[in-house]
Design an enzyme around this catalytic site. Structure first.
Site, PDB file in Angstrom:
ATOM      1  N   ASP A 148       0.870  -1.183   0.000  1.00  0.00           N
ATOM      2  CA  ASP A 148       0.000   0.000   0.000  1.00  0.00           C
ATOM      3  C   ASP A 148       0.911   1.240   0.000  1.00  0.00           C
ATOM      4  OD1 ASP A 148      -3.218   0.248   1.547  1.00  0.00           O
ATOM      5  OD2 ASP A 148      -2.148   1.795   0.417  1.00  0.00           O
ATOM      6  N   GLU A 188      -6.649   3.566  -5.845  1.00  0.00           N
ATOM      7  CA  GLU A 188      -7.940   3.850  -5.201  1.00  0.00           C
ATOM      8  C   GLU A 188      -8.433   5.162  -5.766  1.00  0.00           C
ATOM      9  OE1 GLU A 188      -7.825   5.300  -1.237  1.00  0.00           O
ATOM     10  OE2 GLU A 188      -9.798   4.534  -0.726  1.00  0.00           O
ATOM     11  N   HIS A 194     -10.661  -2.349   4.099  1.00  0.00           N
ATOM     12  CA  HIS A 194     -10.483  -1.939   5.494  1.00  0.00           C
ATOM     13  C   HIS A 194     -11.280  -0.677   5.837  1.00  0.00           C
ATOM     14  CE1 HIS A 194      -7.862   0.404   3.017  1.00  0.00           C
ATOM     15  NE2 HIS A 194      -7.706   1.251   4.010  1.00  0.00           N
ATOM     16  N   ASP A 195     -11.898  -0.073   4.805  1.00  0.00           N
ATOM     17  CA  ASP A 195     -12.696   1.142   5.041  1.00  0.00           C
ATOM     18  C   ASP A 195     -14.191   0.862   4.976  1.00  0.00           C
ATOM     19  OD1 ASP A 195     -10.497   3.094   2.904  1.00  0.00           O
ATOM     20  OD2 ASP A 195     -10.412   2.737   5.072  1.00  0.00           O
ATOM     21  N   ASP A 215      -3.033   4.707  -2.624  1.00  0.00           N
ATOM     22  CA  ASP A 215      -4.051   5.345  -1.785  1.00  0.00           C
ATOM     23  C   ASP A 215      -4.537   6.650  -2.434  1.00  0.00           C
ATOM     24  OD1 ASP A 215      -5.306   5.293   0.903  1.00  0.00           O
ATOM     25  OD2 ASP A 215      -4.240   7.178   1.165  1.00  0.00           O
TER      26      ASP A 215
HETATM   27  O1  TEU Z   1      -9.335   6.072   1.971  1.00  0.00           O
HETATM   28  C1  TEU Z   1      -9.839   7.149   1.255  1.00  0.00           C
HETATM   29  C2  TEU Z   1     -11.122   7.602   1.819  1.00  0.00           C
HETATM   30  O2  TEU Z   1     -11.545   8.703   1.542  1.00  0.00           O
HETATM   31  C3  TEU Z   1     -11.948   6.681   2.664  1.00  0.00           C
HETATM   32  O3  TEU Z   1     -11.258   6.343   3.819  1.00  0.00           O
HETATM   33  C4  TEU Z   1     -13.198   7.422   3.086  1.00  0.00           C
HETATM   34  O4  TEU Z   1     -12.769   8.394   3.989  1.00  0.00           O
HETATM   35  C5  TEU Z   1     -14.182   6.552   3.771  1.00  0.00           C
HETATM   36  O5  TEU Z   1     -13.615   6.168   4.979  1.00  0.00           O
HETATM   37  C6  TEU Z   1     -14.611   5.375   2.981  1.00  0.00           C
HETATM   38  O6  TEU Z   1     -15.682   4.765   3.687  1.00  0.00           O
HETATM   39  C7  TEU Z   1      -7.924   5.912   1.910  1.00  0.00           C
HETATM   40  C8  TEU Z   1      -7.559   4.752   2.805  1.00  0.00           C
HETATM   41  O7  TEU Z   1      -8.149   3.558   2.288  1.00  0.00           O
HETATM   42  C9  TEU Z   1      -8.090   5.074   4.186  1.00  0.00           C
HETATM   43  O8  TEU Z   1      -7.918   3.983   5.071  1.00  0.00           O
HETATM   44  C10 TEU Z   1      -7.336   6.279   4.698  1.00  0.00           C
HETATM   45  O9  TEU Z   1      -7.892   6.674   5.934  1.00  0.00           O
HETATM   46  C11 TEU Z   1      -7.457   7.457   3.715  1.00  0.00           C
HETATM   47  O10 TEU Z   1      -7.282   7.095   2.357  1.00  0.00           O
HETATM   48  C12 TEU Z   1      -6.387   8.491   4.015  1.00  0.00           C
HETATM   49  O11 TEU Z   1      -5.133   7.920   3.696  1.00  0.00           O
END
Ligand code: TEU
Ligand code: CA
Length: 540
Positions: A102, A245, A318-319, A203
């Site tokens: 990542d 992403e 993970h989000d 990311d």
């Molecule tokens: O995520 C981008 C992001 O905008 C998502 O986390 C969004 O905020 C929401 O949580 C989706 O449900 C990436 C990474 O995957 C995330 O874990 C990081 O927090 C974010 O970027 C910042 O690096």
């Protein structure tokens, strides 16, 4: 065996995402680590995956669980050592598994050397590695809001300047207009390629090109210029797999991102399907899944991107909340609906990503507010209750859509802490580990695990899944998602009942005597049972 030196090997591959903090702890500190991942490589080899997307393990103060990097070329001690990382890369490769790291290139940690230098003075050589605006503490450059809530600008009084951050204040955005920033990031990438890393997940990659003064936070005019340079200068070997992403991706943009000539990336994670079950643009305002819209969304991405680029296929990461709780039934039909959702996704053209625990049918969790760790959850709670919403309403949103749903420790056994740690887990283990765990799954031939294993085998055996055209059946049906895939001689029918009710489905005549490649009910019926799914195949 895939030839991973050739561009496109990923078109027949299946990847697995590991969130290291929650995967397997081996030193009883309650936090997953690299040695833990190494100890589970045989499990992943048995599943049949070809690569691991490893969420960040580089040095980080952990404000955003590693997505705030303070040293891109060092392993954070909480995960282990560089020697552990080199062993993981080596041991994974022995099992035909590539490590896909990542990469957080849009921003770094405020503890990164570049930022600690940049803050020293306006004429520090690293100052313009970031985005600064002169001003006074009472007037922000504009009213832009951070993704995590709160202003997207933070004031540094010693400099009389604000700096821009699309995420936490501890995650200052990098200034991609500065060629020194780009060169520095490319050097970090080459460091990991030299270590044997065979791919990268990028990311928020569409946010590297931005115009804060015009409130543009992604898809800025220079985005594809930057991506072409990144590809040319850093992703030099054609066998490197790269997945960006891109929350703002649509089919047309994805054709650029994943152009077959390799000029940019291998593919992107687009999120159109993930926005359909919300009443507003905010994920917290949850709504039932509009299946007809989901079907049309996938039809477009399958038919319009297809081989003009390349699709990724995912429901979890993970989000995101766990899909069996979000679009399936995590109670009486948990196993059937987990298998149904997997059938729908894995029959499509693209590269599938399995998120840790998805292959077990792991579910969301309901915790008290103080048990959550995620910065996004706590900021959202602060902002929404301050705006007058009730505690109960906000907790409902967290239970349904909070990122910690995906971050509860991997459930290995029914034992203490689900076998994840001998210490105190950093995040609460789901109490349903008694029923949902890898040990039980491996002992049960009808488990979700073996169903995923079969889906991976089928993808590798039947070219129609990698290459076939896509035709959506019964587009207006609000319960059944059915489609066919066709090559010159291979024909696949995928049928999924997204509902908990029996529902009719008229099987196309040509499939009456087709082989059943897999199904989540043992026998056949003339109606689709709750969450019933099956794949049928014939050759002519
Ligand atoms: O995520 C981008 C992001 O905008 C998502 O986390 C969004 O905020 C929401 O949580 C989706 O449900 C990436 C990474 O995957 C995330 O874990 C990081 O927090 C974010 O970027 C910042 O690096
Ligand atoms: Ca540990």
């Amino acid at each position: 065996m895939l030839d991973k030196t050739k561009r496109g090997w990923w078109k027949s591959a299946v990847f697995y995402q590991i969130y290291p903090k929650s995967f397997q702890d081996t030193n009883a500190d309650g936090i997953g680590d690299l040695k833990g991942i190494i100890s589970r490589l045989d499990y992943l080899e048995k599943l049949g995956i070809d690569g691991i997307w490893l969420s960040p393990v580089c040095q980080s103060p952990q404000v955003d669980n590693g997505y705030d990097v303070s040293d891109y070329c060092a392993i954070d001690p909480m995960f282990g050592t560089m020697a552990d990382m080199e062993e993981l890369i080596r041991e994974a490769k022995k099992r035909g598994i590539s490590i896909i790291m990542d990469l957080v290139l849009n921003h770094c940690s405020d503890q990164h050397f570049w930022f600690t230098e940049a803050k020293k003075s306006k004429d520090n050589p690293y100052h313009d590695y970031f985005i600064w605006r002169d001003g006074t503490p009472d007037v922000r450059p504009n009213d832009m809001w951070s993704t995590f809530g709160g202003p997207a600008w933070t004031y540094v009084s010693e400099l009389g300047q604000w700096y821009f951050h699309q995420f936490a204040p501890q995650q200052p955005d990098l200034n991609w207009e500065n060629p020194k920033v780009r060169r520095g990031l490319y050097d970090f990438i080459r460091f990991w390629v030299d270590k044997g890393v065979e791919g990268f997940r990028l990311d928020v990659i569409d946010q590297i090109a931005k115009e804060p003064d015009n409130k543009i936070t992604s898809n800025g005019p220079r985005l594809h210029e930057f991506l072409r340079e990144l590809s040319k200068e850093a992703f030099i070997e054609e066998g490197l797999v790269t997945v960006g992403e891109a929350w703002g991706a649509n089919v047309e943009r994805a054709k650029l991102y994943s152009a077959p000539d390799g000029s940019e990336l291998s593919m992107v994670f687009q999120f159109e399907h993930m926005g359909l079950d919300s009443t507003t643009w905010e994920k917290w305002d949850f709504a039932p899944l509009p299946l007809v819209k989901l079907k049309d969304c996938y039809r477009r991405w399958q038919q319009e991107l297809g081989e003009a680029g390349w699709n990724s296929l995912f429901f979890n990461n993970h989000d995101l909340p766990r899909i069996v709780s979000r679009w399936g039934n995590d109670q009486e039909y948990r196993v059937e609906s987990a298998k149904m959702l997997a059938t729908m996704l894995h029959g499509m053209q693209g590269t599938p990503y399995i998120y840790q625990g998805e292959e077990l049918g792991m579910t969301n969790i309901k915790l008290e507010l103080e048990q959550y760790v995620d910065v996004e959850i706590h900021n959202m709670y602060r902002d929404r209750t301050a705006a007058g919403r009730s505690h109960e309403e906000v907790m409902e949103s967290i239970w349904k859509r909070g990122r910690d749903n995906a971050r509860t420790p991997m459930q290995w056994t029914a034992g203490e802490n689900a076998g994840f740690t001998a210490g105190t887990p950093w995040l609460t283990v789901n109490s349903n580990k008694e029923q949902i765990n890898a040990e039980a799954a491996l002992a049960d031939p009808d488990s979700v695990f073996y169903y995923y294993q079969k889906l991976i085998e089928i993808r590798k055996k039947y070219d129609v899944i990698r290459s076939g055209s896509f035709t959506l059946l019964c587009p207006e049906d609000e319960k059944v998602f059915a489609y066919t895939r066709d090559t010159e001689h291979g024909h696949l029918l995928v049928v999924c009942n997204f509902s908990g009710e029996e529902t009719p489905f008229e099987c196309p005549e040509s499939y009456r005597n087709a082989d059943v490649l897999l199904a989540n009910y043992k026998d056949r019926s003339n109606v689709l049972r709750p969450y019933e799914a099956a794949m049928f195949y014939y050759q002519d």
